[in-house]
Design a protein around this motif. Structure first.
Motif, PDB file in Angstrom:
ATOM      1  N   ASP A  14       4.746  -6.572  -5.427  1.00 33.35           N
ATOM      2  CA  ASP A  14       4.788  -5.147  -5.777  1.00 33.35           C
ATOM      3  C   ASP A  14       4.356  -5.063  -7.238  1.00 33.35           C
ATOM      4  O   ASP A  14       5.117  -5.405  -8.133  1.00 33.35           O
TER       5      ASP A  14
ATOM      6  N   THR B 194       4.521   7.054   1.886  1.00 31.06           N
ATOM      7  CA  THR B 194       5.137   5.831   2.383  1.00 31.06           C
ATOM      8  C   THR B 194       4.579   4.666   1.577  1.00 31.06           C
ATOM      9  O   THR B 194       3.434   4.687   1.131  1.00 31.06           O
ATOM     10  N   TYR B 195       5.414   3.669   1.384  1.00 24.95           N
ATOM     11  CA  TYR B 195       5.023   2.467   0.665  1.00 24.95           C
ATOM     12  C   TYR B 195       5.360   1.290   1.559  1.00 24.95           C
ATOM     13  O   TYR B 195       6.526   1.097   1.926  1.00 24.95           O
TER      14      TYR B 195
ATOM     15  N   ASP C 207       0.828  -1.204   0.000  1.00 26.94           N
ATOM     16  CA  ASP C 207       0.000   0.000   0.000  1.00 26.94           C
ATOM     17  C   ASP C 207       0.866   1.258   0.000  1.00 26.94           C
ATOM     18  O   ASP C 207       1.818   1.368   0.772  1.00 26.94           O
ATOM     19  N   PHE C 208       0.509   2.197  -0.889  1.00 25.54           N
ATOM     20  CA  PHE C 208       1.135   3.512  -0.946  1.00 25.54           C
ATOM     21  C   PHE C 208       0.185   4.517  -0.322  1.00 25.54           C
ATOM     22  O   PHE C 208      -1.008   4.534  -0.643  1.00 25.54           O
TER      23      PHE C 208
ATOM     24  N   GLU D 225      11.688   9.511  -9.004  1.00 23.89           N
ATOM     25  CA  GLU D 225      11.288   8.965  -7.709  1.00 23.89           C
ATOM     26  C   GLU D 225      12.520   8.597  -6.889  1.00 23.89           C
ATOM     27  O   GLU D 225      13.508   8.106  -7.425  1.00 23.89           O
TER      28      GLU D 225
ATOM     29  N   TYR E  98       3.519  13.439  -7.593  1.00 26.24           N
ATOM     30  CA  TYR E  98       2.938  12.217  -8.158  1.00 26.24           C
ATOM     31  C   TYR E  98       1.566  12.516  -8.740  1.00 26.24           C
ATOM     32  O   TYR E  98       0.687  13.048  -8.074  1.00 26.24           O
TER      33      TYR E  98
ATOM     34  N   VAL F 290       8.855   7.613   0.140  1.00 24.13           N
ATOM     35  CA  VAL F 290       8.839   7.784  -1.315  1.00 24.13           C
ATOM     36  C   VAL F 290       8.679   9.264  -1.640  1.00 24.13           C
ATOM     37  O   VAL F 290       7.741   9.910  -1.173  1.00 24.13           O
TER      38      VAL F 290
ATOM     39  N   TYR G  58      13.338   6.381  -3.290  1.00 24.47           N
ATOM     40  CA  TYR G  58      12.906   5.537  -2.175  1.00 24.47           C
ATOM     41  C   TYR G  58      13.996   5.569  -1.111  1.00 24.47           C
ATOM     42  O   TYR G  58      15.181   5.471  -1.439  1.00 24.47           O
TER      43      TYR G  58
ATOM     44  N   GLU H 125      -0.041   8.669   0.305  1.00 21.32           N
ATOM     45  CA  GLU H 125       0.548   9.984   0.076  1.00 21.32           C
ATOM     46  C   GLU H 125       0.307  10.856   1.305  1.00 21.32           C
ATOM     47  O   GLU H 125      -0.815  10.953   1.788  1.00 21.32           O
TER      48      GLU H 125
ATOM     49  N   GLN I  59       3.338  -2.303  -8.982  1.00 17.51           N
ATOM     50  CA  GLN I  59       3.282  -0.934  -9.500  1.00 17.51           C
ATOM     51  C   GLN I  59       3.721  -0.869 -10.957  1.00 17.51           C
ATOM     52  O   GLN I  59       4.441  -1.741 -11.449  1.00 17.51           O
TER      53      GLN I  59
END
Length: 109
Positions: free
Chosen positions: A41, A32-33, A18-19, A50, A103, A97, A52, A21, A43
């Motif tokens: 993953d 956070t991811y 889960d991301f 980006e 984003y 992130v 991380y 924002e 995505q």
């Protein structure tokens, strides 16, 4: 100034990655991811550069034809539109992130 509580493990309700924002302004966004051990993953590449920063957990990361082991303190830069993925997550993973510009949520064009 804003104080943002982040960096805690928080997977989706169904136990998947889960991301979340936490902040978005036109020039950048931050979130956070969280990826549970063993989770996928899925995505897609983004239209934004980006970064991380791994704060918790262990696994592997592949981008640009290169695979590296990741753990607390690992920092990764991924250029816009580059395929990338976390995999083989052996310990619940938490990453900070950062996107620049902010984003958009729109997959690469």
């Amino acid at each position: 100034m804003e104080i943002i509580q982040s960096g805690q493990f928080a997977p989706a309700a169904d136990g998947s990655a889960d991301f979340v924002e936490h902040l978005s302004v036109p020039s950048l966004s931050f979130g956070t991811y969280s990826i549970p051990a063993g989770a996928k993953d899925d995505q897609s590449p983004h239209n934004e550069d980006e970064i991380y920063v791994v704060t918790q957990g262990r696994g592997s990361f592949t981008a640009g034809g290169r695979t590296v082991e990741v753990g607390p303190g690992t920092t990764l830069f991924i250029p816009a539109r580059q395929e990338h993925r976390f995999h083989d997550v052996t310990e619940d993973l938490v990453t900070l992130v950062f996107f620049a510009p902010a984003y958009s949520g729109i997959p690469q064009s």
